[in-house]
Design a protein around this motif. Structure first.
Motif, PDB file in Angstrom:
ATOM      1  N   PHE A 245      44.581  30.644  49.027  1.00 16.88           N
ATOM      2  CA  PHE A 245      43.685  31.693  48.538  1.00 16.88           C
ATOM      3  C   PHE A 245      43.306  31.445  47.087  1.00 16.88           C
ATOM      4  O   PHE A 245      44.187  31.090  46.300  1.00 16.88           O
ATOM      5  CB  PHE A 245      44.414  33.042  48.670  1.00 16.88           C
ATOM      6  CG  PHE A 245      43.577  34.229  48.280  1.00 16.88           C
ATOM      7  CD1 PHE A 245      42.797  34.878  49.216  1.00 16.88           C
ATOM      8  CD2 PHE A 245      43.562  34.677  46.967  1.00 16.88           C
ATOM      9  CE1 PHE A 245      42.018  35.971  48.858  1.00 16.88           C
ATOM     10  CE2 PHE A 245      42.777  35.759  46.602  1.00 16.88           C
ATOM     11  CZ  PHE A 245      42.011  36.411  47.544  1.00 16.88           C
ATOM     12  N   THR A 248      36.842  29.533  49.012  1.00 18.76           N
ATOM     13  CA  THR A 248      35.483  30.063  48.811  1.00 18.76           C
ATOM     14  C   THR A 248      34.408  29.189  49.455  1.00 18.76           C
ATOM     15  O   THR A 248      33.226  29.298  49.114  1.00 18.76           O
ATOM     16  CB  THR A 248      35.182  30.219  47.304  1.00 18.76           C
ATOM     17  OG1 THR A 248      35.422  28.979  46.669  1.00 18.76           O
ATOM     18  CG2 THR A 248      36.063  31.292  46.690  1.00 18.76           C
ATOM     19  N   VAL A 249      34.823  28.301  50.372  1.00 22.15           N
ATOM     20  CA  VAL A 249      33.837  27.526  51.140  1.00 22.15           C
ATOM     21  C   VAL A 249      33.714  28.176  52.515  1.00 22.15           C
ATOM     22  O   VAL A 249      34.707  28.314  53.231  1.00 22.15           O
ATOM     23  CB  VAL A 249      34.280  26.053  51.283  1.00 22.15           C
ATOM     24  CG1 VAL A 249      33.297  25.284  52.151  1.00 22.15           C
ATOM     25  CG2 VAL A 249      34.398  25.407  49.906  1.00 22.15           C
ATOM     26  N   THR A 257      33.536  34.445  52.779  1.00 21.99           N
ATOM     27  CA  THR A 257      34.654  33.681  52.211  1.00 21.99           C
ATOM     28  C   THR A 257      35.623  34.643  51.535  1.00 21.99           C
ATOM     29  O   THR A 257      35.353  35.840  51.410  1.00 21.99           O
ATOM     30  CB  THR A 257      34.166  32.695  51.140  1.00 21.99           C
ATOM     31  OG1 THR A 257      33.629  33.452  50.038  1.00 21.99           O
ATOM     32  CG2 THR A 257      33.096  31.759  51.693  1.00 21.99           C
ATOM     33  N   ASP A 258      36.737  34.103  51.060  1.00 16.64           N
ATOM     34  CA  ASP A 258      37.595  34.854  50.150  1.00 16.64           C
ATOM     35  C   ASP A 258      36.818  35.117  48.861  1.00 16.64           C
ATOM     36  O   ASP A 258      35.812  34.460  48.574  1.00 16.64           O
ATOM     37  CB  ASP A 258      38.839  34.031  49.782  1.00 16.64           C
ATOM     38  CG  ASP A 258      39.815  33.875  50.939  1.00 16.64           C
ATOM     39  OD1 ASP A 258      39.808  34.729  51.852  1.00 16.64           O
ATOM     40  OD2 ASP A 258      40.575  32.884  50.924  1.00 16.64           O
ATOM     41  N   SER A 259      37.329  36.043  48.077  1.00 14.92           N
ATOM     42  CA  SER A 259      36.740  36.353  46.778  1.00 14.92           C
ATOM     43  C   SER A 259      37.581  35.717  45.673  1.00 14.92           C
ATOM     44  O   SER A 259      38.814  35.815  45.676  1.00 14.92           O
ATOM     45  CB  SER A 259      36.727  37.880  46.612  1.00 14.92           C
ATOM     46  OG  SER A 259      36.751  38.239  45.255  1.00 14.92           O
ATOM     47  N   ALA A 260      36.879  35.051  44.740  1.00 18.84           N
ATOM     48  CA  ALA A 260      37.580  34.462  43.589  1.00 18.84           C
ATOM     49  C   ALA A 260      37.452  35.368  42.372  1.00 18.84           C
ATOM     50  O   ALA A 260      37.557  34.925  41.238  1.00 18.84           O
ATOM     51  CB  ALA A 260      37.030  33.068  43.304  1.00 18.84           C
ATOM     52  N   ALA A 262      39.451  37.749  41.273  1.00 10.70           N
ATOM     53  CA  ALA A 262      40.688  38.007  40.522  1.00 10.70           C
ATOM     54  C   ALA A 262      41.545  36.756  40.360  1.00 10.70           C
ATOM     55  O   ALA A 262      42.341  36.658  39.436  1.00 10.70           O
ATOM     56  CB  ALA A 262      41.512  39.093  41.221  1.00 10.70           C
ATOM     57  N   THR A 263      41.401  35.798  41.272  1.00  7.81           N
ATOM     58  CA  THR A 263      42.210  34.572  41.233  1.00  7.81           C
ATOM     59  C   THR A 263      41.259  33.395  41.216  1.00  7.81           C
ATOM     60  O   THR A 263      40.378  33.314  42.078  1.00  7.81           O
ATOM     61  CB  THR A 263      43.097  34.466  42.501  1.00  7.81           C
ATOM     62  OG1 THR A 263      43.800  35.696  42.675  1.00  7.81           O
ATOM     63  CG2 THR A 263      44.079  33.323  42.405  1.00  7.81           C
ATOM     64  N   ARG A 265      39.658  29.676  41.719  1.00  5.87           N
ATOM     65  CA  ARG A 265      39.721  28.760  42.861  1.00  5.87           C
ATOM     66  C   ARG A 265      40.796  27.708  42.626  1.00  5.87           C
ATOM     67  O   ARG A 265      40.946  27.212  41.499  1.00  5.87           O
ATOM     68  CB  ARG A 265      38.358  28.068  43.033  1.00  5.87           C
ATOM     69  CG  ARG A 265      37.239  29.004  43.444  1.00  5.87           C
ATOM     70  CD  ARG A 265      35.871  28.335  43.286  1.00  5.87           C
ATOM     71  NE  ARG A 265      34.807  29.186  43.814  1.00  5.87           N
ATOM     72  CZ  ARG A 265      34.246  30.206  43.184  1.00  5.87           C
ATOM     73  NH1 ARG A 265      34.658  30.523  41.960  1.00  5.87           N
ATOM     74  NH2 ARG A 265      33.288  30.904  43.746  1.00  5.87           N
TER      75      ARG A 265
END
Lengths: 395, 144
Positions: A245, A248-249, A257-260, A262-263, A265
């Motif tokens: 996690f 983002t692809v 996709t997941d969200s970047a 807060a964290t 890539r």
């Protein structure tokens, strides 16, 4: 990582045979047992790769193949990881062997695939991501391949001719593979004149769906030596990693996709991490690899793997291809079997078939398509819902 | 007059300026879509997601088409089928990419990576009683 030995491999030819998948798996298993010189009654563990489309998962399992061969009391397990199922089944078998629970294991995967797009089962299932992507977006598998291909064109200046040349190369390899479904040699015009499926990809850029079956007999190194296999092909690494996690692809079967936010890539993306793991287990790196079988669901996807497995830097895959490095006779041939473009997907068999091809290559038995002097081979593959798959073999 | 109903409930609003309905980790800028089948943020294990409206504008990350009719559960809105264009769109605030069809009439030739698009609600398919709608991406027209 401690190694295990590949004693035997077997494969039913890929095609559209229209028979029960059990026939294909059983034939492949008998061929692998013959190749290994192992009696079926000495197999202590059967590891099946599952297909779900042709029945419910419990039915299409290791035990189905064990029953077809004649129940011998072996322990059994079944794995589902979509296209990565075969690598997962091998992973399970390796654990059994290295724990000392069994000496010899048989890994089998086979499928009978309906014509046309792979699609979800019937029913109304708004809580199933695989259903949502078809229902709301019309996002078939080739849609995801098209997104990836367009991205390569934008980021690295790849052209549709580059993609076509992957197909041309692999079709040339397939001419010499009696187990491939498509063995016709294509040229660039053939690819460019085939109809668009998902822009910029055309029909001949995208793999078909097929019937097929593959099997491997593996054992502990001690058992191999005690039974006349002095220098077997060895499994030195298996990777079945999940993404880290945030991934983002955009990838099958997700619609987001997941969200970047807060964290940040991770330094290495999901597909890169698949290879990282297998190299780490084997204590080897991309420079050691002599031959590779990678998942060319589309021609453009094969190019991604060159970079993700570390054969070249990002953005240089087209150069590697066009310089002939990945053709048989080049420094690092990729998909000497002809790849998925020549086989078509038989989902649970595919990752196993990749290992079969590398075993023949490392033994010097790949007549007509032999990569001379190959001693290290790597596979790469990915199953939807976040299943990595890579196997490193050496001799 | 047919009734406009969402093809799947609870995934987007249907007002004049529609939004996708996402999930957010409370106190963290981690977003998910759709909320009802969201994944997790490993730094916030077990967090109960709050419902948020996602940005309705973004930039095309990549795009493609489906020139052959997708299989069920997809229902084609035209007979014969007309190829659909699909865009993956990056939302800046949420730092995520979301797939969607483009509105009818947009082809891959109309897009480039980076094209600014906005979310609209448009017909997915119809039956005798209802018009089933879904979110789609529409290029933002330059306003001079």
């Amino acid at each position: 990582m401690e190694e295990i030995a590949i004693l035997g491999v077997g494969m039913h030819p890929w095609g559209k045979w229209g028979r029960n998948f059990v026939d294909y798996g059983s034939l492949a298993a008998r061929e692998a047992l013959d190749d290994a010189g192992v009696d079926w009654n000495d197999v202590g563990f059967v590891s099946g790769a599952i297909t779900v489309r042709c029945g419910y998962p419990g039915y299409v399992a290791g035990s189905t193949f064990a029953q077809a061969l004649g129940f011998n009391g072996a322990q059994v397990a079944s794995s589902y990881a979509a296209c990565a199922s075969g690598a997962t089944a091998l992973q399970v078998a390796r654990g059994q062997i290295l724990s000392g629970a069994t000496d010899v294991a048989l890994i089998i995967g086979a499928d009978t695939t309906p014509k046309g797009f792979l699609a979800p089962n019937e029913g109304d299932r708004p809580d199933d991501m695989d259903w949502l992507r078809f229902k709301l977006v019309g996002a078939t598998n080739p849609v995801y391949f098209g997104l990836q291909a367009r991205r390569r064109m934008d980021l690295y200046g790849a052209t549709t001719d580059d993609f076509a040349r992957v197909k041309v190369k692999n079709s040339r390899h397939s001419v010499h593979n009696p187990r491939a479904r498509f063995t016709k040699e294509y040229d660039i015009d053939d690819v460019n004149n085939s109809p668009v499926v998902s822009d910029p990809l055309r029909l001949l850029d995208i793999c078909a769906t097929s019937d097929g079956g593959a099997a491997i007999v593996v054992s502990s190194m001690e058992y191999a030596k005690a039974h006349g296999h002095a220098d077997p092909v060895r499994v030195a690494g298996i990777s079945t990693v999940t993404p880290t996690f945030p991934d983002t692809v955009i990838d099958l079967p997700y619609i987001a996709t997941d969200s970047a936010g807060a964290t940040s890539r991770p330094d290495r993306g999901f597909k890169q991490s698949i290879g990282d793991r297998v190299y780490a287990e084997a204590g080897l790196g991309p420079d050691d690899v002599d031959v590779a079988e990678v998942y060319d669901l589309s021609s453009a996807l094969e190019l991604d793997w060159y970079e993700q497995l570390g054969f070249c830097a990002e953005g240089e895959a087209e150069k590697l291809l066009n310089d002939g490095v990945t053709t048989i006779g080049g420094r690092l041939p990729v998909n000497p079997s002809g790849g998925l473009g020549a086989f078509g997907e038989a989902v649970p068999a595919q990752a196993i078939a990749q290992v079969c091809e590398l075993t023949w290559q490392l033994r010097g038995q790949a007549e007509g398509r032999q990569v001379e002097g190959a001693s290290v081979g790597v596979t790469a593959n990915q199953g939807l819902f976040g299943h990595g798959s890579s196997v490193l073999v050496c001799k | 007059m047919k009734t406009r109903v969402p093809a799947v409930e609870g995934m987007f609003t249907m007002d004049d300026e529609p939004h996708l309905i996402g999930g957010k980790v409370p106190g963290r800028d981690t977003y998910f879509f759709p909320k009802h089948v969201a994944g997790g943020d490993p730094a916030a294990l077990g967090a109960e997601l709050e419902e948020v409206l996602l940005s309705r504008r973004g930039k095309v990350w990549s795009y493609t088409s489906s020139d052959y009719t997708p299989p069920p559960p997809f229902v084609a809105n035209t007979d014969p089928y007309e190829p659909i264009t699909v865009a993956a769109v990056e939302l800046e605030k949420e730092q995520m990419v979301i797939l969607g069809q483009c509105v009818q009439g947009i082809t891959p030739d109309d897009l480039t990576i980076g094209t600014e698009v906005e979310l609209v609600v448009d017909t997915l398919y119809e039956d005798d009683e209802n018009e089933y709608v879904v979110w789609k991406w529409k290029p933002v027209e330059e306003s001079n």
